[in-house]
Write a protein that holds these residues in place. Structure first.
Motif, PDB file in Angstrom:
ATOM      1  N   GLU A 214       0.844  -1.186   0.000  1.00 59.13           N
ATOM      2  CA  GLU A 214       0.000   0.000   0.000  1.00 59.13           C
ATOM      3  C   GLU A 214       0.887   1.247   0.000  1.00 59.13           C
ATOM      4  OE1 GLU A 214      -3.175  -0.138  -0.493  1.00 59.13           O
ATOM      5  OE2 GLU A 214      -3.243  -2.314  -0.311  1.00 59.13           O
ATOM      6  N   PRO A 215       0.608   2.213  -0.855  1.00 58.47           N
ATOM      7  CA  PRO A 215       1.481   3.389  -0.971  1.00 58.47           C
ATOM      8  C   PRO A 215       1.695   4.128   0.343  1.00 58.47           C
ATOM      9  CG  PRO A 215      -0.171   3.376  -2.718  1.00 58.47           C
ATOM     10  CD  PRO A 215      -0.511   2.258  -1.786  1.00 58.47           C
ATOM     11  N   GLU A 216       0.654   4.225   1.155  1.00 57.06           N
ATOM     12  CA  GLU A 216       0.764   4.988   2.403  1.00 57.06           C
ATOM     13  C   GLU A 216       1.764   4.378   3.381  1.00 57.06           C
ATOM     14  OE1 GLU A 216      -2.895   2.317   2.753  1.00 57.06           O
ATOM     15  OE2 GLU A 216      -2.090   3.639   1.217  1.00 57.06           O
ATOM     16  N   LEU A 217       2.085   3.096   3.209  1.00 54.28           N
ATOM     17  CA  LEU A 217       3.054   2.454   4.104  1.00 54.28           C
ATOM     18  C   LEU A 217       4.465   2.992   3.893  1.00 54.28           C
ATOM     19  CD1 LEU A 217       1.791  -1.242   4.029  1.00 54.28           C
ATOM     20  CD2 LEU A 217       1.358   0.539   5.745  1.00 54.28           C
ATOM     21  N   ALA A 218       4.699   3.681   2.787  1.00 46.00           N
ATOM     22  CA  ALA A 218       6.012   4.275   2.527  1.00 46.00           C
ATOM     23  C   ALA A 218       6.274   5.487   3.418  1.00 46.00           C
ATOM     24  CB  ALA A 218       6.124   4.670   1.060  1.00 46.00           C
ATOM     25  N   VAL A 219       5.246   5.979   4.094  1.00 48.00           N
ATOM     26  CA  VAL A 219       5.419   7.119   5.000  1.00 48.00           C
ATOM     27  C   VAL A 219       5.722   6.554   6.387  1.00 48.00           C
ATOM     28  CG1 VAL A 219       4.469   9.306   5.823  1.00 48.00           C
ATOM     29  CG2 VAL A 219       3.817   8.439   3.570  1.00 48.00           C
ATOM     30  N   ASN A 220       6.915   6.032   6.509  1.00 49.88           N
ATOM     31  CA  ASN A 220       7.346   5.392   7.757  1.00 49.88           C
ATOM     32  C   ASN A 220       7.920   6.437   8.717  1.00 49.88           C
ATOM     33  OD1 ASN A 220       9.900   6.007   6.782  1.00 49.88           O
ATOM     34  ND2 ASN A 220      10.238   3.963   5.958  1.00 49.88           N
ATOM     35  N   ALA A 221       8.449   6.000   9.833  1.00 47.41           N
ATOM     36  CA  ALA A 221       8.947   6.918  10.865  1.00 47.41           C
ATOM     37  C   ALA A 221      10.060   7.816  10.336  1.00 47.41           C
ATOM     38  CB  ALA A 221       9.432   6.127  12.077  1.00 47.41           C
ATOM     39  N   VAL A 222      10.936   7.291   9.503  1.00 47.42           N
ATOM     40  CA  VAL A 222      12.029   8.100   8.943  1.00 47.42           C
ATOM     41  C   VAL A 222      11.453   9.198   8.046  1.00 47.42           C
ATOM     42  CG1 VAL A 222      14.036   8.038   7.412  1.00 47.42           C
ATOM     43  CG2 VAL A 222      13.714   6.231   9.112  1.00 47.42           C
ATOM     44  N   LYS A 223      10.516   8.843   7.180  1.00 54.67           N
ATOM     45  CA  LYS A 223       9.892   9.826   6.295  1.00 54.67           C
ATOM     46  C   LYS A 223       9.113  10.856   7.104  1.00 54.67           C
ATOM     47  CE  LYS A 223       8.699  11.470   2.275  1.00 54.67           C
ATOM     48  NZ  LYS A 223       9.664  12.220   1.480  1.00 54.67           N
ATOM     49  N   GLN A 224       8.433  10.412   8.140  1.00 53.27           N
ATOM     50  CA  GLN A 224       7.676  11.333   8.993  1.00 53.27           C
ATOM     51  C   GLN A 224       8.600  12.374   9.621  1.00 53.27           C
ATOM     52  OE1 GLN A 224       5.335   9.048  11.796  1.00 53.27           O
ATOM     53  NE2 GLN A 224       4.407   7.844  10.149  1.00 53.27           N
ATOM     54  N   LYS A 225       9.758  11.944  10.107  1.00 51.32           N
ATOM     55  CA  LYS A 225      10.716  12.881  10.702  1.00 51.32           C
ATOM     56  C   LYS A 225      11.161  13.921   9.685  1.00 51.32           C
ATOM     57  CE  LYS A 225      13.950  11.622  13.559  1.00 51.32           C
ATOM     58  NZ  LYS A 225      15.049  10.912  14.241  1.00 51.32           N
ATOM     59  N   LYS A 226      11.366  13.498   8.439  1.00 52.30           N
ATOM     60  CA  LYS A 226      11.781  14.432   7.389  1.00 52.30           C
ATOM     61  C   LYS A 226      10.675  15.435   7.084  1.00 52.30           C
ATOM     62  CE  LYS A 226      15.065  11.365   5.144  1.00 52.30           C
ATOM     63  NZ  LYS A 226      15.372  10.581   3.955  1.00 52.30           N
ATOM     64  N   ILE A 227       9.438  14.974   7.049  1.00 59.98           N
ATOM     65  CA  ILE A 227       8.314  15.873   6.772  1.00 59.98           C
ATOM     66  C   ILE A 227       8.139  16.856   7.930  1.00 59.98           C
ATOM     67  CG2 ILE A 227       5.825  16.013   6.376  1.00 59.98           C
ATOM     68  CD1 ILE A 227       6.121  13.156   5.084  1.00 59.98           C
ATOM     69  N   ILE A 228       8.300  16.392   9.145  1.00 61.42           N
ATOM     70  CA  ILE A 228       8.194  17.275  10.311  1.00 61.42           C
ATOM     71  C   ILE A 228       9.287  18.339  10.262  1.00 61.42           C
ATOM     72  CG2 ILE A 228       8.398  17.359  12.836  1.00 61.42           C
ATOM     73  CD1 ILE A 228       7.032  14.476  12.725  1.00 61.42           C
ATOM     74  N   ALA A 229      10.513  17.930   9.931  1.00 56.68           N
ATOM     75  CA  ALA A 229      11.605  18.902   9.800  1.00 56.68           C
ATOM     76  C   ALA A 229      11.291  19.910   8.694  1.00 56.68           C
ATOM     77  CB  ALA A 229      12.917  18.179   9.511  1.00 56.68           C
ATOM     78  N   ALA A 230      10.754  19.428   7.594  1.00 55.39           N
ATOM     79  CA  ALA A 230      10.386  20.322   6.490  1.00 55.39           C
ATOM     80  C   ALA A 230       9.284  21.283   6.921  1.00 55.39           C
ATOM     81  CB  ALA A 230       9.947  19.505   5.277  1.00 55.39           C
ATOM     82  N   SER A 231       8.318  20.788   7.688  1.00 55.23           N
ATOM     83  CA  SER A 231       7.224  21.663   8.129  1.00 55.23           C
ATOM     84  C   SER A 231       7.754  22.766   9.040  1.00 55.23           C
ATOM     85  CB  SER A 231       6.130  20.856   8.837  1.00 55.23           C
ATOM     86  OG  SER A 231       6.563  20.396  10.096  1.00 55.23           O
ATOM     87  N   LYS A 232       8.706  22.434   9.903  1.00 55.34           N
ATOM     88  CA  LYS A 232       9.302  23.457  10.769  1.00 55.34           C
ATOM     89  C   LYS A 232      10.036  24.499   9.931  1.00 55.34           C
ATOM     90  CE  LYS A 232      10.847  20.325  14.128  1.00 55.34           C
ATOM     91  NZ  LYS A 232      11.711  20.006  15.258  1.00 55.34           N
ATOM     92  N   ALA A 233      10.785  24.039   8.921  1.00 57.34           N
ATOM     93  CA  ALA A 233      11.502  24.968   8.040  1.00 57.34           C
ATOM     94  C   ALA A 233      10.515  25.848   7.282  1.00 57.34           C
ATOM     95  CB  ALA A 233      12.388  24.192   7.069  1.00 57.34           C
ATOM     96  N   TRP A 234       9.417  25.256   6.803  1.00 65.31           N
ATOM     97  CA  TRP A 234       8.417  26.041   6.075  1.00 65.31           C
ATOM     98  C   TRP A 234       7.803  27.091   6.995  1.00 65.31           C
ATOM     99  CZ3 TRP A 234       3.235  27.227   6.491  1.00 65.31           C
ATOM    100  CH2 TRP A 234       2.692  27.906   5.392  1.00 65.31           C
ATOM    101  N   LEU A 235       7.472  26.693   8.213  1.00 70.24           N
ATOM    102  CA  LEU A 235       6.859  27.627   9.159  1.00 70.24           C
ATOM    103  C   LEU A 235       7.800  28.801   9.454  1.00 70.24           C
ATOM    104  CD1 LEU A 235       5.195  25.038  11.530  1.00 70.24           C
ATOM    105  CD2 LEU A 235       3.982  26.729  10.122  1.00 70.24           C
TER     106      LEU A 235
END
Length: 123
Positions: free
Chosen positions: A59-80
Motif C-alpha cells: 500500500e502506498p501509504e506504508l512508505a510514510v514510515n517513521a524516517v519519512k515522517q521525521k523528514k516531513i516534520i523537519a520540512a514543516s518546521k523549516a516552512w513555518l
C-alpha cells in the motif's frame, strides 16, 4: 505526465473539493520537501502524497514510515520559519500531518486520504 505530479494533481482536486485551499505545492528547502500544504477550517495540513501504478506490492501509504515522517516534520518546521512573514495569518493554527495515496489502474484512480495520519514527535 510524471506519476508523482499526476497523483498530486488528483489529491489537490480532491482536497479543494473538500474545502481546502492549497497554500504551497512541492515546497523545497535544501533536502527538505513537503508535497502539499493546505488550509481548511481546522488548520494547516502538511500532506505527503504517495502514488503507484497497479499492480503494486505494498500500500502506498506504508512508505510514510517513521524516517519519512521525521523528514516531513523537519520540512514543516523549516516552512513555518520561512513563511512566517509571507503567510502571517497562518501563525498559531492547528497543524496536521496527513497522507494521501493514489493508485492508477488503467483508467481508474483510487485515492485514499488519511487526515491526521501521524503526530509529530519532537526530539
Amino acid at each position: 505526465m510524471e506519476l508523482g505530479k499526476r497523483g498530486e494533481d488528483a489529491v489537490c482536486e480532491y482536497l479543494i473539493g473538500h474545502g481546502h485551499t492549497v497554500v504551497e505545492r512541492n515546497w523545497r528547502s535544501g533536502h527538505l520537501e513537503v508535497d502539499l500544504i493546505t488550509l481548511d477550517e481546522e488548520g494547516l495540513h502538511f500532506v505527503e502524497v504517495k502514488s503507484r501504478v497497479a499492480p503494486y506490492t505494498a500500500e502506498p501509504e506504508l512508505a510514510v514510515n517513521a524516517v519519512k515522517q521525521k523528514k516531513i516534520i523537519a520540512a514543516s518546521k523549516a516552512w513555518l520559519r520561512s513563511a512566517a512573514k509571507k503567510h502571517a495569518g497562518l501563525n498559531g493554527l492547528e497543524l496536521f500531518f496527513d497522507v494521501a495515496s493514489v493508485v492508477f489502474d488503467e483508467d481508474n484512480v483510487e485515492l485514499r486520504y488519511f487526515p491526521r495520519a501521524y503526530l509529530p514527535i519532537y526530539y
